[in-house]
Design an enzyme around this catalytic site. Sequence first.
Site, PDB file in Angstrom:
ATOM      1  N   GLY A  88      -0.545 -32.344   1.179  1.00  0.00           N
ATOM      2  CA  GLY A  88       0.021 -31.110   1.724  1.00  0.00           C
ATOM      3  C   GLY A  88       0.043 -30.023   0.681  1.00  0.00           C
ATOM      4  O   GLY A  88       0.958 -29.188   0.642  1.00  0.00           O
ATOM      5  N   ASN A 128       3.848 -35.196  -0.653  1.00  0.00           N
ATOM      6  CA  ASN A 128       4.568 -33.993  -0.235  1.00  0.00           C
ATOM      7  C   ASN A 128       4.341 -33.622   1.232  1.00  0.00           C
ATOM      8  O   ASN A 128       5.153 -32.890   1.799  1.00  0.00           O
ATOM      9  CB  ASN A 128       4.153 -32.825  -1.133  1.00  0.00           C
ATOM     10  N   SER A 163      14.150 -34.130   1.521  1.00  0.00           N
ATOM     11  CA  SER A 163      14.832 -32.920   1.981  1.00  0.00           C
ATOM     12  C   SER A 163      16.333 -33.156   1.919  1.00  0.00           C
ATOM     13  O   SER A 163      16.796 -34.297   1.941  1.00  0.00           O
ATOM     14  CB  SER A 163      14.425 -32.602   3.419  1.00  0.00           C
ATOM     15  N   TYR A 204      12.913 -35.110  12.182  1.00  0.00           N
ATOM     16  CA  TYR A 204      12.641 -34.720  10.790  1.00  0.00           C
ATOM     17  C   TYR A 204      13.683 -35.346   9.855  1.00  0.00           C
ATOM     18  O   TYR A 204      13.335 -35.919   8.809  1.00  0.00           O
ATOM     19  CB  TYR A 204      12.682 -33.199  10.675  1.00  0.00           C
ATOM     20  N   LYS A 230      13.012 -38.039   6.719  1.00  0.00           N
ATOM     21  CA  LYS A 230      13.323 -37.730   5.320  1.00  0.00           C
ATOM     22  C   LYS A 230      14.328 -38.730   4.733  1.00  0.00           C
ATOM     23  O   LYS A 230      14.255 -39.066   3.545  1.00  0.00           O
ATOM     24  CB  LYS A 230      13.839 -36.294   5.206  1.00  0.00           C
ATOM     25  N   ILE A 282      13.731 -23.392   0.699  1.00  0.00           N
ATOM     26  CA  ILE A 282      12.724 -22.870  -0.205  1.00  0.00           C
ATOM     27  C   ILE A 282      11.856 -21.873   0.560  1.00  0.00           C
ATOM     28  O   ILE A 282      11.403 -22.163   1.677  1.00  0.00           O
ATOM     29  CB  ILE A 282      11.840 -24.004  -0.773  1.00  0.00           C
TER      30      ILE A 282
END
Length: 258
Positions: free
Chosen positions: A14, A91, A143, A157, A161, A190
């Site tokens: 990624g 990543n 994350s 998600y 993680k 970010i």
Amino acid sequence: MFSSFHGKTVVVTGGSKGIGKGIAQVFGKYGANVAIVARNLANAEAAAAEIESSGGRAKAFSADVSDRKEVESMVKEVVKEYDGIDILCANAGIFPNASIEVMTDEDWNQVMDTNIKSTFLTVQACLPHLKKAEYGRIILTSSITGPVVGYAGWTHYAASKAAQLGYMRSAALEMAKDNITINAVLPGNILTEGLEGMGEDYLRDMTTAIPLKKLGQVEDIGYAALFFASKEASFITGQLLIVDGGQTVPEDLSASEV
């Protein structure tokens, strides 16, 4: 001052945009051979060209990291190009929004395949080469969402993680005998293309929620990954580093006011 990364080869999945691109640029700045992996080869080539224009060494590779055959083929190409792999930055990840009530099997599987299955596949494919390295390093991009906090609409998600950290801790025990460490960086908010896509209201609200009153930059995650990959971090494995500007520290917004 970190020991030199010259001659070390790092695979960044990624790596053509967002946090992955930031990680790749930091390693390129510090002299590593950077293998940028992305589904879209043109995007990976553009990211590699940026590193090379700044005096670094980088090459683009195309792979769907949720597909075993493509991952294995990519790793063979990287090894052929650089004669080995020293560092893996797993990543690659996606964060589509879907509520529990409307989430489909396809929604769930796509996130799990991209975020956690890809971690398993890339680590497994790189492992024989990491064993041959002077010292092997694996850095996962997890994350704060899932391991530390929650966010409505991201249950798939968050689960993926958190799963990365469970994988990491057991993998650390298996790999220790081969002088390979595995650690995770947990980014907060970010500033990336994906975050910008959340809209101005989201960016404003998140900035307000961060004690440092600013969003993180992709290089912030890059430098955290660089530390875990360094020779100096040789006694650290199975650990996580939260990089979020203090977002997860206060009990509520008023707790950070003085």
